[in-house]
Design a protein around this motif. Structure first.
Motif, mmCIF file in Angstrom:
data_model
loop_
_atom_site.group_PDB
_atom_site.id
_atom_site.type_symbol
_atom_site.label_atom_id
_atom_site.label_comp_id
_atom_site.label_asym_id
_atom_site.label_seq_id
_atom_site.Cartn_x
_atom_site.Cartn_y
_atom_site.Cartn_z
ATOM 1 N N ILE A 125 32.289 31.789 38.243
ATOM 2 C CA ILE A 125 33.013 32.768 39.065
ATOM 3 C C ILE A 125 34.173 32.084 39.774
ATOM 4 O O ILE A 125 35.295 32.587 39.776
ATOM 5 N N CYS A 126 33.905 30.929 40.365
ATOM 6 C CA CYS A 126 34.937 30.210 41.120
ATOM 7 C C CYS A 126 36.095 29.769 40.225
ATOM 8 O O CYS A 126 37.241 29.732 40.674
ATOM 9 N N GLU A 127 35.803 29.422 38.994
ATOM 10 C CA GLU A 127 36.825 28.863 38.098
ATOM 11 C C GLU A 127 37.470 29.895 37.182
ATOM 12 O O GLU A 127 38.317 29.545 36.362
ATOM 13 N N ALA A 130 42.613 34.194 37.683
ATOM 14 C CA ALA A 130 42.857 35.461 38.380
ATOM 15 C C ALA A 130 43.004 36.633 37.407
ATOM 16 O O ALA A 130 42.514 37.731 37.673
ATOM 17 N N GLY A 131 43.643 36.402 36.279
ATOM 18 C CA GLY A 131 43.853 37.472 35.294
ATOM 19 C C GLY A 131 42.571 37.963 34.649
ATOM 20 O O GLY A 131 42.524 39.076 34.135
ATOM 21 N N MET A 133 39.553 37.935 36.343
ATOM 22 C CA MET A 133 38.580 38.216 37.388
ATOM 23 C C MET A 133 38.035 39.640 37.308
ATOM 24 O O MET A 133 36.884 39.884 37.666
ATOM 25 N N SER A 134 38.827 40.587 36.809
ATOM 26 C CA SER A 134 38.337 41.967 36.716
ATOM 27 C C SER A 134 37.169 42.068 35.729
ATOM 28 O O SER A 134 36.266 42.889 35.921
ATOM 29 N N ILE A 135 37.166 41.222 34.710
ATOM 30 C CA ILE A 135 36.062 41.210 33.743
ATOM 31 C C ILE A 135 34.791 40.697 34.426
ATOM 32 O O ILE A 135 33.712 41.270 34.277
ATOM 33 N N VAL A 136 34.938 39.619 35.189
ATOM 34 C CA VAL A 136 33.793 39.050 35.905
ATOM 35 C C VAL A 136 33.286 40.052 36.946
ATOM 36 O O VAL A 136 32.075 40.227 37.119
ATOM 37 N N ARG A 137 34.209 40.735 37.606
ATOM 38 C CA ARG A 137 33.823 41.730 38.607
ATOM 39 C C ARG A 137 33.011 42.852 37.962
ATOM 40 O O ARG A 137 31.985 43.288 38.504
ATOM 41 N N ALA A 138 33.436 43.327 36.813
ATOM 42 C CA ALA A 138 32.714 44.387 36.109
ATOM 43 C C ALA A 138 31.324 43.907 35.681
ATOM 44 O O ALA A 138 30.332 44.645 35.805
#
Length: 182
Positions: A125-127, A130-131, A133-138
């Motif tokens: 998550i930390c690494e 930014a582009g 991050m929406s995938i990780v958030r979902a």
């Protein structure tokens, strides 16, 4: 208040509200089922929940509507018991990235947030760029919501088992455990 008095008070509340819902076909047997399903709700909570529901519902509420309203009331009285939404949980994760990054142990308000982060991986998550991050958030949202649903299901099952007479509860638990081992 004894269990009998508590159930009598709940029955009086449900019966009283049947009068403002004349199209309801809820009979004595139905009211008994409501009492069983509302075993972990106090008479006072039921009364307040029914008053709140009556302001908006055109029909007598389902047990699930009453339980949802009681949950909202309990969270209003005790905000610390409130479960963060998926967006609030993600905000916690983002805050911890700023505070802990990958070198410190992050701190989360609920076990579900902590577990969802664990399943994805704190360093991942930390690494994450930014582009992406929406995938990780979902992905986080899906895991977190599944955990909340599992917790809700377990709480409902425990409440139902707690309301059963002692003999039946034991039989059901034994059968459930036997089914798991097969």
């Amino acid at each position: 208040m004894s269990m009998s008095r508590e159930n009598d008070a709940k029955l009086r509340t449900l019966s009283a509200f049947l009068k403002i819902y004349p199209s309801s076909r809820l009979d004595e047997e139905g009211l008994t089922i409501y009492l069983l399903m509302l075993a972990d709700v106090s008479a006072a909570e039921l009364s307040v929940a029914m008053q709140k529901i009556a302001q908006h519902n055109k029909f007598f509420p389902a047990v699930s509507e009453i339980l949802d309203t009681v949950k909202q009331l309990r969270q209003l009285i005790n905000p610390a018991s409130r479960t963060p939404s998926a967006d609030e949980a993600w905000y916690e994760v983002m805050s911890q990235i700023q505070q802990a990054y990958p070198y410190k142990q992050p701190s989360f308000s609920t076990p579900e947030i902590r577990k969802a982060v664990h399943y994805i991986g704190w360093s991942m998550i930390c690494e994450t760029p930014a582009g992406d991050m929406s995938i990780v958030r979902a992905h986080f949202r899906d895991i977190y919501q599944n955990m909340l649903q599992r917790r809700k299901d377990e709480q409902e099952t425990r409440a139902i088992l707690a309301a059963l007479p002692a003999g039946k509860k034991g039989d059901i638990v034994r059968r459930a455990l036997a089914a798991k081992t097969m």
